[in-house]
Write an enzyme that holds these catalytic residues in place. Structure first.
Site, mmCIF file in Angstrom:
data_model
loop_
_atom_site.group_PDB
_atom_site.id
_atom_site.type_symbol
_atom_site.label_atom_id
_atom_site.label_comp_id
_atom_site.label_asym_id
_atom_site.label_seq_id
_atom_site.Cartn_x
_atom_site.Cartn_y
_atom_site.Cartn_z
ATOM 1 N N THR A 100 0.838 -1.201 0.000
ATOM 2 C CA THR A 100 0.000 0.000 0.000
ATOM 3 C C THR A 100 0.873 1.252 0.000
ATOM 4 O O THR A 100 2.089 1.184 -0.077
ATOM 5 C CB THR A 100 -0.914 0.020 1.236
ATOM 6 N N GLY A 101 0.207 2.410 0.146
ATOM 7 C CA GLY A 101 0.913 3.679 0.174
ATOM 8 C C GLY A 101 1.214 4.193 1.563
ATOM 9 O O GLY A 101 1.705 5.313 1.707
ATOM 10 N N ASP A 102 0.914 3.396 2.600
ATOM 11 C CA ASP A 102 1.206 3.821 3.972
ATOM 12 C C ASP A 102 1.474 2.579 4.808
ATOM 13 O O ASP A 102 1.676 1.490 4.267
ATOM 14 C CB ASP A 102 0.056 4.670 4.532
ATOM 15 N N ASP A 103 1.473 2.726 6.147
ATOM 16 C CA ASP A 103 1.851 1.619 7.021
ATOM 17 C C ASP A 103 1.043 0.357 6.712
ATOM 18 O O ASP A 103 -0.171 0.411 6.510
ATOM 19 C CB ASP A 103 1.631 1.998 8.484
ATOM 20 N N THR B 228 5.964 -1.048 1.242
ATOM 21 C CA THR B 228 5.371 0.287 1.350
ATOM 22 C C THR B 228 6.468 1.327 1.497
ATOM 23 O O THR B 228 7.535 1.021 2.034
ATOM 24 C CB THR B 228 4.420 0.381 2.563
#
Length: 444
Positions: free
Chosen positions: A247-250, A281
């Site tokens: 994903t684009g975050d944690d 990520t």
């Protein structure tokens, strides 16, 4: 319908088989028993059309209304056959299974103007991004018990790009919707589903207990903003296992409320196990925080495999948070191609408003990190506590982090008290090396 029945029987058989795993592969998934639903309906029974164009909101709401009000003994399974079912957001109900067949896609409409609003979470005091209300999650539930979201790796697609672009252009009016949020709920199982393109956080159990999330795939572009994978929030007895997240975050971020609102609400996240997670990520693989105001304790994360990362393990909080982070055990982590292997920081995250108390300092203690192997990691680690609330009981053991830019000075520490054993590159002086009579690795 015969295929539908065969699939359900096959699913039941697989569920029983997976519960019979040997001791060689530990699992926490048994904390919630998989219910057997004798009552089964299909979304097509309510006029659902999987052509990718028809909006099926009415069909979903009628099907779930039927489950809620007929209250069949043992609950009801709602079957989603192969096809692309476009729908607006909808609420689940107790004692139901949402079952996505192979090739089934639930796809969110992109009509942001008519998206429903709900109240902010009391532990946040406002929307996470903007003051005021927030957009309801695509699939939502409040005050539920005995809910299963599963299938044959069908897909739940939030079509988040329209929301990401609103965030980038600063035209959002309220906080973006999560893909799934279950609130004040218990006995939850989420498994064998692909989640993709969430507008905001993907899976958000908040004020929940007895939650199992396993064998899921979570996908979003690496430049998609705030698309956290799984965020247990002020929740207890949570099991997260055997999943792939990119994903684009944690990938996984444990939270418990935001500054003065989280302190007042006072509900911790506790007894959470994270095991056998693989992913990638630009941010963190395993994260705690930065919203930690209700407290976070008794966390185990193990057998984690990460590549192309921002940070392998990131424990983060800030002044004004209050609360605590304690009794954290992280072990058997592999990190490849990352900016940082390990980062623990007391200066991370924003505040909901100007009314937070700068004297509300978090307590961070009892952090044990063991058996971490890093390859091509730019900085081994950073542990930056708070001057008036040093981080204590930090224990590093059996850590080997390699990278062409690493030197013996790549650990940075301040306001921290702890120990280390067999850590390479050599850790900072605040983590005194221990040997023979005492080893922090003995706590694992």
């Amino acid at each position: 319908m015969w295929r539908f029945s065969v699939l359900i029987l096959l699913f039941s058989h697989l569920a029983v088989s997976s519960s019979s795993l040997g001791d060689s592969e530990a699992t926490c998934s048994g904390i919630v028993s998989l219910p057997n639903r004798n009552d089964r309906i299909s979304i097509t029974d309510f006029g659902g059309v999987g052509d990718g164009r028809t909006v099926n909101t009415k069909a979903f709401r009628e099907a779930i209304y039927r489950i809620q009000h007929l209250k069949r003994r043992g609950g009801t399974l709602l079957y989603i056959p192969p096809g692309v079912f476009l729908t607006e957001s909808f609420n689940l109900t107790s004692h139901m299974t949402l079952f996505l067949a192979k090739g089934a896609v639930l796809k969110a409409v992109q009509d942001t103007w008519n998206w429903p609003l709900i109240d902010p979470l009391p532990s946040y005091g406002r929307g996470r991004e903007l003051p005021g209300a927030r957009y309801m999650s695509f699939i939502h539930g409040d005050g539920l018990r005995d809910v299963v979201i599963t299938g044959e790796n069908g897909t739940i697609d939030g079509q988040g790009e329209v929301w990401w672009n609103m965030w980038r252009s600063r035209t959002l009016k309220f906080t973006r919707p999560n893909l799934i949020e279950l609130k004040n709920s218990k006995e939850i199982i989420i498994s064998n589903v692909v989640f993709q393109n969430s507008p905001f956080w993907n899976i958000h159990p908040v004020y929940c207990s007895d939650v199992v999330i396993h064998h899921v795939t979570i996908l979003a572009p690496q430049d998609s903003p705030n698309t956290d994978g799984i965020d247990p929030d002020s929740s207890s007895n949570v099991c997260i296992e055997d999943s792939y997240i990119s994903t684009g975050d944690d990938l996984v971020a444990i939270k418990s409320g935001w500054d003065e609102y989280g302190i007042a609400f006072g509900r911790p996240s506790s007894n959470i196990t994270i095991r056998r997670i693989t992913g990638s990520t630009p941010f963190a693989g395993i994260a705690i925080g930065s919203e930690t105001s209700g407290g976070i304790k008794n966390i185990v994360a193990e057998h984690i495999s990460l590549s192309n990362m921002g940070v392998g393990v990131n424990i983060k909080t800030n002044i004004g948070r209050g609360g605590y982070i304690k009794n954290i055990k992280i072990s058997n982590v592999y990190v490849e191609n990352a900016r940082y292997g390990i980062k623990i920081a007391g200066d991370t995250g924003d505040h909901p408003d100007a009314y937070y108390n700068p004297n509300a300092l978090p307590v961070v203690k009892g952090i044990r990190i063991n058996n971490v192997w890093g390859v091509n990691v730019r900085n081994a680690g950073s542990i930056q506590g708070l001057k008036d609330s040093p981080f204590t009981g930090i224990c590093l053991s059996e850590i080997n982090i390699h990278g062409s830019l690493n030197t013996y000075r790549t650990w940075k520490c301040s306001d921290v008290i702890g120990t280390s054993l067999k850590v390479s590159p050599w850790p900072c002086s605040e983590l005194r090396t221990t040997g023979g009579s005492y080893s922090c690795s003995s706590t694992f």
